[in-house]
Design a protein around this motif. Structure first.
Motif, mmCIF file in Angstrom:
data_model
loop_
_atom_site.group_PDB
_atom_site.id
_atom_site.type_symbol
_atom_site.label_atom_id
_atom_site.label_comp_id
_atom_site.label_asym_id
_atom_site.label_seq_id
_atom_site.Cartn_x
_atom_site.Cartn_y
_atom_site.Cartn_z
ATOM 1 N N PHE A 43 0.826 -1.207 0.000
ATOM 2 C CA PHE A 43 0.000 0.000 0.000
ATOM 3 C C PHE A 43 0.858 1.253 0.000
ATOM 4 O O PHE A 43 0.564 2.222 -0.702
ATOM 5 C CB PHE A 43 -0.942 0.013 1.208
ATOM 6 C CG PHE A 43 -2.093 -0.935 1.105
ATOM 7 C CD1 PHE A 43 -2.995 -0.864 0.061
ATOM 8 C CD2 PHE A 43 -2.291 -1.911 2.069
ATOM 9 C CE1 PHE A 43 -4.073 -1.735 -0.034
ATOM 10 C CE2 PHE A 43 -3.358 -2.785 1.990
ATOM 11 C CZ PHE A 43 -4.245 -2.697 0.930
ATOM 12 N N ALA A 44 1.939 1.239 0.779
ATOM 13 C CA ALA A 44 2.825 2.404 0.850
ATOM 14 C C ALA A 44 3.522 2.636 -0.494
ATOM 15 O O ALA A 44 3.666 3.780 -0.936
ATOM 16 C CB ALA A 44 3.853 2.219 1.956
ATOM 17 N N ASP A 45 3.945 1.562 -1.147
ATOM 18 C CA ASP A 45 4.621 1.697 -2.441
ATOM 19 C C ASP A 45 3.701 2.263 -3.517
ATOM 20 O O ASP A 45 4.151 2.961 -4.424
ATOM 21 C CB ASP A 45 5.152 0.338 -2.914
ATOM 22 C CG ASP A 45 6.289 -0.178 -2.045
ATOM 23 O OD1 ASP A 45 6.879 0.640 -1.301
ATOM 24 O OD2 ASP A 45 6.566 -1.394 -2.101
#
Length: 87
Positions: A43-45
């Motif tokens: 999700f962060a990427d």
């Protein structure tokens, strides 16, 4: 533009298992948060961490909702008991 006026009476509010509904929704939001938590890196990427925080916010607001509807249910029961006692 003419002022809007209702043409019929508003229906009575629907009463149902409100506490159970809010509790179920809160559990669902928290479960969605837990399911997504292991994928935090992905999700962060991809810039989608807001999905996690939305689920956590839904669970937190659901806790407030549970508190609110339980108090509301108690107040309705108290008012009904007082009305029955006053007859």
């Amino acid at each position: 533009m003419a002022k809007w006026t209702p043409r019929h009476e508003a229906p009575e509010p629907l009463e149902g298992p409100v506490v159970a509904t809010i509790t179920g929704g809160t559990i669902l939001w928290f479960a969605l948060f837990l399911v997504q938590l292991p994928f935090y890196g992905w999700f962060a990427d991809h810039g989608h961490t807001w999905w996690l925080w939305t689920c956590l916010a839904g669970a937190g607001l659901g806790l407030i909702g549970i508190w609110y509807v339980r108090k509301r249910d108690q107040a309705i029961k108290r008012a009904a008991a007082a009305a029955a006692e006053g007859l």
